[in-house]
Design an enzyme around this catalytic site. Structure first.
Site, short mmCIF file in Angstrom:
data_model
loop_
_atom_site.label_atom_id
_atom_site.label_comp_id
_atom_site.label_asym_id
_atom_site.label_seq_id
_atom_site.Cartn_x
_atom_site.Cartn_y
_atom_site.Cartn_z
N GLY A 1 16.54 -39.19 68.73
CA GLY A 1 15.52 -39.79 67.87
C GLY A 1 15.90 -41.09 67.19
O GLY A 1 15.28 -41.47 66.18
N HIS B 1 12.77 -48.06 77.94
CA HIS B 1 13.69 -47.67 79.02
C HIS B 1 14.95 -48.55 78.94
O HIS B 1 14.84 -49.78 78.79
CB HIS B 1 13.01 -47.84 80.39
CG HIS B 1 13.90 -47.45 81.51
ND1 HIS B 1 14.10 -46.13 81.86
CD2 HIS B 1 14.67 -48.19 82.35
CE1 HIS B 1 14.96 -46.09 82.87
NE2 HIS B 1 15.30 -47.32 83.19
N GLU C 1 17.16 -51.89 71.72
CA GLU C 1 15.96 -51.02 71.79
C GLU C 1 15.33 -50.89 70.42
O GLU C 1 14.11 -50.93 70.27
CB GLU C 1 16.36 -49.62 72.30
CG GLU C 1 16.83 -49.59 73.73
CD GLU C 1 17.14 -48.18 74.21
OE1 GLU C 1 16.48 -47.23 73.77
OE2 GLU C 1 18.06 -48.02 75.03
C1 GRF Z 1 16.98 -44.35 74.80
O1 GRF Z 1 18.09 -44.93 75.42
C2 GRF Z 1 15.71 -44.72 75.53
O2 GRF Z 1 15.77 -45.98 76.13
C3 GRF Z 1 15.64 -43.67 76.60
O3 GRF Z 1 16.11 -42.50 75.99
C4 GRF Z 1 17.00 -42.83 74.93
C5 GRF Z 1 16.46 -42.16 73.70
O4 GRF Z 1 17.28 -42.33 72.59
N1 GRF Z 1 14.29 -43.56 77.11
P1 GRF Z 1 16.80 -41.88 71.16
O5 GRF Z 1 16.35 -40.42 71.26
O6 GRF Z 1 15.68 -42.78 70.73
O7 GRF Z 1 18.00 -42.01 70.28
#
Ligand code: GRF
Length: 217
Positions: free
Chosen positions: A22, A122, A187
């Site tokens: 999360g 992603h 991200e």
């Molecule tokens: C992230 O690396 C996202 O790109 C991928 O899954 C991971 C999720 O991480 N789809 P988090 O649960 O937001 O820490």
């Protein structure tokens, strides 16, 4: 085609689907709390995993969250559970669905229920390396750069129109973990940015170009 951009009056309601850690959800919550993400309200967070740390994050931050049984399949959402997920998101008036580490493929019925209003984050520079184990594959291929992509979700896994990307250099001594950590920082920046663009009515699927916006700091 005429693309009109309208002004924003009310908060946009988002629904966030999660499965685990999360951290992207946490970045969205933080951005809202700190006023960087404006006119956005997390209407509901749905986890397909009872033990997800994401659920604790919601509890700590007073964000409305539930566990919803994803049914018999391990990697997809289909059938009755799919309908329940759709109904729950609709019940909360969700206008944009954000897949933030949701480790399941969503199928046609779900996609049609929120057509062009579902985004995913992603950890690769799509169209390169869709699917799982991206960092391992990037290192194996001796890529010089990698990154992350926020994209529209369609029936093709990680194949929808790309909205925004951030790039990172691959370092000589990178492991999948070190590379993942640097990409994760990006991200956490681009996902709130894209959500803000939706809230500002700056993104319209049909008018959005085929090339993503490249995020630079
Ligand atoms: C992230 O690396 C996202 O790109 C991928 O899954 C991971 C999720 O991480 N789809 P988090 O649960 O937001 O820490």
């Amino acid at each position: 085609m005429i693309c009109l951009i309208f002004g924003v009056e009310d908060s946009m309601k988002i629904g966030v689907l999660v499965s685990g850690r999360g951290s992207n959800l946490e970045a969205i919550i933080k951005a809202i709390k700190e006023g960087e993400l404006k006119n956005v309200e997390i209407a509901i967070v749905i986890s397909d995993n009872k033990e997800a740390k994401a659920l604790e994050i919601c509890k700590k931050n007073g964000v409305n969250a539930i566990y919803l049984n994803p049914g018999e399949y391990k990697t997809k959402l289909e059938g009755k559970p799919e309908e329940e997920y759709i109904n729950k998101l609709k019940e909360y008036g969700v206008e944009l669905v954000v897949l933030a580490g949701f480790m399941r493929v969503v199928k046609s019925r779900f996609i049609n229920a929120f057509r062009n209003r579902i985004i995913n984050i992603h950890p690769s520079l799509l169209p390169k390396y869709p699917g799982l184990h991206t960092h391992e594959r990037v290192l194996q291929a001796k890529e010089k750069e990698s990154g992350c992509t926020v994209h529209f979700v369609n029936e093709q896994v990680d194949g929808g129109k790309r909205i925004m990307q951030a790039k990172v250099k691959v370092l000589e001594n990178d492991t999948p973990e070190t590379l993942a950590a640097r990409i994760l920082e990006k991200e956490h920046k681009i996902l709130p940015k894209v959500i803000q663009m939706f809230a500002n009515n700056e993104i319209d699927y049909d008018c959005f170009p085929d090339n993503p916006i490249i995020f630079e700091e």
